[in-house]
Enzyme design. Structure first.
Site, PDB file in Angstrom:
ATOM      1  N   CYS A  41       3.317   1.306   3.019  1.00 26.22           N
ATOM      2  CA  CYS A  41       2.208   2.118   2.531  1.00 26.22           C
ATOM      3  C   CYS A  41       2.438   3.522   3.059  1.00 26.22           C
ATOM      4  O   CYS A  41       2.293   3.776   4.259  1.00 26.22           O
ATOM      5  CB  CYS A  41       0.866   1.565   3.008  1.00 26.22           C
ATOM      6  SG  CYS A  41      -0.553   2.596   2.546  1.00 26.22           S
ATOM      7  N   CYS A 216      -1.624   6.978  -3.479  1.00 26.93           N
ATOM      8  CA  CYS A 216      -0.557   6.040  -3.120  1.00 26.93           C
ATOM      9  C   CYS A 216       0.646   6.863  -2.698  1.00 26.93           C
ATOM     10  O   CYS A 216       1.272   7.528  -3.528  1.00 26.93           O
ATOM     11  CB  CYS A 216      -0.221   5.126  -4.301  1.00 26.93           C
ATOM     12  SG  CYS A 216       1.106   3.947  -3.957  1.00 26.93           S
TER      13      CYS A 216
END
Length: 273
Positions: A41, A216
């Site tokens: 992530c 993201c």
């Protein structure tokens, strides 16, 4: 905890752990809202670095963060004793279809899926079902979707699609269709991208295991790389997300991708047993 109605609310949960590798300062584990664990992530790495600096007193620069993709160096800037901006070396993008992974009935040229014909392997019938029997291609015309796909990994799988107007993509309907296609054995993150110039692009994301997200980090890196590989973007560009902008650079000499953006604390609390 991630549920926005009964919990704190978030795209997922990040655990800040003791590293298992001696060369790392801290270890990150990331779980999506559906409970599945993700390899990486990008935005989470910046948050972990901030937590480690502000809360744990770790001061090495670059800070070495252990992730599912390996150990990533994080450079940072501080303001008034707090980490405010972090730049992460996200490593080299992976185009090898087997490693992304993406499984096509016919092998992609050179093993890479770059600007690959979209319609051949993603039947419109999938969208007809999602739209309740309505025309499954109408939304494509509405947003000006280019019928080409690029697939790559930034430690986790990404599907990048370019279109004229990302605001007209019915992301809540088509996102889960793309995520769960049979050609993606580990599912995939899905990004729709609107290119404004060689150095600017806007994206919307359907994140694997979570749904629509405001940002993201690995996805922004994937968008820049896909844009460069297909001749749409320069090697450094501002990627605009709902949650804010990220500065992404794909270094030509080292082939590594660098992501720079803010890290801000917005909430502190205790979760009851």
């Amino acid at each position: 905890m991630s549920d926005r109605h009964t919990g704190v609310g978030g795209d997922g949960i990040i655990l800040v752990c003791k590293p298992t590798d001696r060369t790392a300062d801290v270890r990150m584990r990331m779980f999506n809202a559906d409970g599945s664990e993700s390899e990486m992530c990008g935005n989470g790495v910046r948050c972990v670095a901030k937590f480690a600096y502000d809360r744990l007193g770790l001061r090495r620069s670059p800070m070495m963060v252990q992730t599912g993709r390996g150990i990533l160096p994080v450079d940072y800037i501080t303001e008034e004793g707090k980490l405010s901006i972090a730049s992460v070396d996200m490593g080299e993008p992976i185009f090898d279809a087997e490693k992304v992974p993406v499984e096509l009935p016919r092998p992609a040229p050179g093993g890479k899926v770059i600007d690959f014909p979209l319609g051949k392997y993603i039947p419109n019938s999938e969208f007809e079902v999602a739209f309740g029997g309505a025309d499954g291609t109408a939304w494509m015309k509405d947003c000006g979707l280019e019928e080409k796909m690029t697939c790559l990994s930034m430690g986790n799988p990404h599907l990048v699609l370019f279109c004229r107007d990302v605001s007209r993509v019915p992301l809540d309907i088509v996102g889960p269709v793309y995520e769960n296609l049979e050609i993606f054995p580990n599912r995939t993150n899905v990004h729709f991208v609107q290119v404004e110039s060689q150095t600017s692009a806007t994206m919307r994301t359907w994140e694997r295991g979570t749904g629509i997200t405001r940002a993201c980090g690995t996805g922004a890196c994937a968008v820049l790389v896909a844009g460069v590989a297909s001749g749409r973007l320069a090697r450094r560009a501002q990627i605009h997300l709902i949650g804010g902008d990220l500065d992404i650079r794909w270094d030509e000499k080292s082939a590594r991708v660098y992501m720079t953006g803010p890290a801000t604390e917005v909430f502190v609390g205790e979760w009851p047993d």
